[in-house]
Design an enzyme around this catalytic site. Structure first.
Site, PDB file in Angstrom:
ATOM      1  N   ASN A   2      28.220  41.639  40.234  1.00  0.00           N
ATOM      2  CA  ASN A   2      28.798  42.358  39.091  1.00  0.00           C
ATOM      3  C   ASN A   2      28.578  41.601  37.786  1.00  0.00           C
ATOM      4  O   ASN A   2      28.249  42.191  36.754  1.00  0.00           O
ATOM      5  CB  ASN A   2      30.293  42.578  39.304  1.00  0.00           C
ATOM      6  N   TYR A   3      28.751  40.286  37.840  1.00  0.00           N
ATOM      7  CA  TYR A   3      28.617  39.486  36.615  1.00  0.00           C
ATOM      8  C   TYR A   3      27.171  39.485  36.110  1.00  0.00           C
ATOM      9  O   TYR A   3      26.932  39.648  34.907  1.00  0.00           O
ATOM     10  CB  TYR A   3      29.089  38.054  36.858  1.00  0.00           C
ATOM     11  N   ASP A  42      52.403  26.737  50.612  1.00  0.00           N
ATOM     12  CA  ASP A  42      52.637  28.102  50.133  1.00  0.00           C
ATOM     13  C   ASP A  42      53.064  28.022  48.673  1.00  0.00           C
ATOM     14  O   ASP A  42      54.188  27.613  48.364  1.00  0.00           O
ATOM     15  CB  ASP A  42      53.720  28.768  50.978  1.00  0.00           C
ATOM     16  N   LEU A  43      52.176  28.398  47.774  1.00  0.00           N
ATOM     17  CA  LEU A  43      52.466  28.275  46.346  1.00  0.00           C
ATOM     18  C   LEU A  43      53.554  29.236  45.877  1.00  0.00           C
ATOM     19  O   LEU A  43      54.082  29.081  44.768  1.00  0.00           O
ATOM     20  CB  LEU A  43      51.188  28.504  45.531  1.00  0.00           C
ATOM     21  N   LYS A  44      53.892  30.224  46.702  1.00  0.00           N
ATOM     22  CA  LYS A  44      54.960  31.151  46.327  1.00  0.00           C
ATOM     23  C   LYS A  44      56.328  30.685  46.812  1.00  0.00           C
ATOM     24  O   LYS A  44      57.340  31.314  46.502  1.00  0.00           O
ATOM     25  CB  LYS A  44      54.652  32.543  46.891  1.00  0.00           C
ATOM     26  N   ARG A  46      42.783  35.010  39.030  1.00  0.00           N
ATOM     27  CA  ARG A  46      42.677  35.844  37.835  1.00  0.00           C
ATOM     28  C   ARG A  46      43.633  35.307  36.766  1.00  0.00           C
ATOM     29  O   ARG A  46      44.622  34.638  37.082  1.00  0.00           O
ATOM     30  CB  ARG A  46      43.032  37.294  38.156  1.00  0.00           C
ATOM     31  N   GLY A 104      35.652  41.205  40.371  1.00  0.00           N
ATOM     32  CA  GLY A 104      34.195  41.191  40.399  1.00  0.00           C
ATOM     33  C   GLY A 104      33.663  40.104  41.302  1.00  0.00           C
ATOM     34  O   GLY A 104      34.391  39.197  41.725  1.00  0.00           O
ATOM     35  N   HIS A 105      32.379  40.206  41.600  1.00  0.00           N
ATOM     36  CA  HIS A 105      31.665  39.170  42.329  1.00  0.00           C
ATOM     37  C   HIS A 105      30.366  38.888  41.588  1.00  0.00           C
ATOM     38  O   HIS A 105      30.056  39.507  40.565  1.00  0.00           O
ATOM     39  CB  HIS A 105      31.394  39.605  43.771  1.00  0.00           C
ATOM     40  N   ASP A 106      29.602  37.954  42.119  1.00  0.00           N
ATOM     41  CA  ASP A 106      28.384  37.488  41.470  1.00  0.00           C
ATOM     42  C   ASP A 106      27.498  38.642  41.005  1.00  0.00           C
ATOM     43  O   ASP A 106      27.012  38.668  39.872  1.00  0.00           O
ATOM     44  CB  ASP A 106      27.618  36.597  42.450  1.00  0.00           C
ATOM     45  N   ASP A 121      28.148  32.374  40.320  1.00  0.00           N
ATOM     46  CA  ASP A 121      29.110  31.471  40.944  1.00  0.00           C
ATOM     47  C   ASP A 121      28.747  30.007  40.728  1.00  0.00           C
ATOM     48  O   ASP A 121      29.601  29.184  40.381  1.00  0.00           O
ATOM     49  CB  ASP A 121      29.176  31.736  42.457  1.00  0.00           C
TER      50      ASP A 121
END
Length: 329
Positions: A97-98, A28-30, A53, A93-95, A124
């Site tokens: 969208n890009y 758990d990185l948090k 992000r 976004g996803h592929d 991707d």
């Protein structure tokens, strides 16, 4: 991805195909002690790849400057949709969208009444993963030379533009901005199109160069008056389509095997996996190991055979399977 359908041997097929032979830790990185628990791994790492992000890794205490304080010569690669700066840096976004934002989708989106979604995740893989590999390898070589670390900002949307070199060149250099499906490599020429055959299959025709075009026209018996496709490309296309539609795929397969002019019958994925060419290359010889002796053909990857390990059946990792190995249990 572990939850995706369809399932195979206790996990998803997608996860098994993309994670063969990898190790896995779960943390758990948090958690307050996450960075300290990861420190021994960070001290040994050559490369870190992250795909959050912009800013997320900094919030977790694992940003470039945090990691560099632990490993001064780290190669740190961040893969995002739009990069670490600019007005879209935080946009989800996803592929699709890009490639839409970069103009690539507009070049060949299909008919307006039924737009076509591309069958490959171009952004991707081709604009994300591959540029990341190239830049990581370059950064490692530079580190060998100078000892310097590197922060690599890989933006998938940015890296789509090389695929449109011809469209950008036509537009900027000649003022000829291509539209939907009207350029040479997007179906705007009779020399580079997909033609239906009589039995519902398709011919991928790409006889671009003059010698191939001449051989193609001769093979299909195209009228001499239509062979100069500069005069009336639409009429030539129409007549070629009628000729191809008049015969079966098997007929054209035999014809073009003899003509050797950059033409082939479109195969589905199952047919491609059984193609003697790919079998001879050993593309599917490696396997993924599943539970109770289950085996699945592994995904071919773009590595020269000399760069691969010996053939063996490897599995995809269970979540947290290697925590103990790295002292994280």
């Amino acid at each position: 991805m572990r939850t995706y359908e369809p399932r195979w041997s206790g996990t998803s097929v997608n996860f098994a195909m993309l994670n063969r032979g990898k190790r896995n830790i779960a943390i758990d990185l948090k958690a307050p002690d996450a960075c300290e628990r990861l420190r021994p791994l960070l001290e040994q790492a050559d490369v870190i790849v992250e795909q959050f992000r912009p800013g997320v890794m900094d919030c977790l205490g694992l940003g470039y400057q945090h990691v560099r304080a632990i490993k001064p010569d780290i190669i740190y690669c961040a893969i995002t949709g739009y990069g670490q700066h600019g007005p879209k840096r935080d946009v989800a976004g996803h592929d699709l969208n890009y490639i839409g934002d970069a103009g690539l989708l507009a070049l060949s989106r299909g008919p307006d009444q039924a737009p076509v979604v591309p069958p490959a995740l171009i952004a991707d893989i081709a604009a994300g993963s591959y540029p990341a590999v190239m830049n990581i390898l370059l950064a490692l070589r530079e580190r060998d030379r100078s000892g310097k670390p590197a922060y690599l900002d890989i933006a998938m949307a940015d890296n789509l533009f090389p695929f449109m070199y011809w469209a950008i060149g036509n537009g900027l250099g000649a003022g000829q901005w291509p539209g939907n499906g009207d350029a040479m490599v997007t179906g705007g020429s009779p020399r580079y199109r997909i033609y239906p055959t009589r039995d519902g299959q398709f011919l991928a025709a790409a006889p671009i160069e003059p010698k191939f075009w001449a051989a193609f026209c001769e093979a299909i018996g195209l009228d001499d008056s239509l062979r100069d496709d500069r005069l009336d490309p639409a009429r030539t296309t129409q007549q070629v389509a009628q000729r191809i539609a008049s015969e079966s795929a098997d007929h054209w397969r035999r014809v073009f095997a003899a003509a050797d002019c950059c033409c082939s019958i479109v195969q589905d994925v199952r047919q491609a996996l059984d193609d003697p060419q790919f079998r001879a290359r050993g593309l599917f010889d490696r396997t993924i190991a599943g539970a109770e002796g289950a085996r699945l053909s592994a995904l071919p990857v773009p590595l020269d055979p000399s760069m691969r390990t010996q053939d063996e059946a490897l599995s995809s990792p269970a979540l947290g399977a290697d925590n103990a190995r790295y002292g994280l249990s």
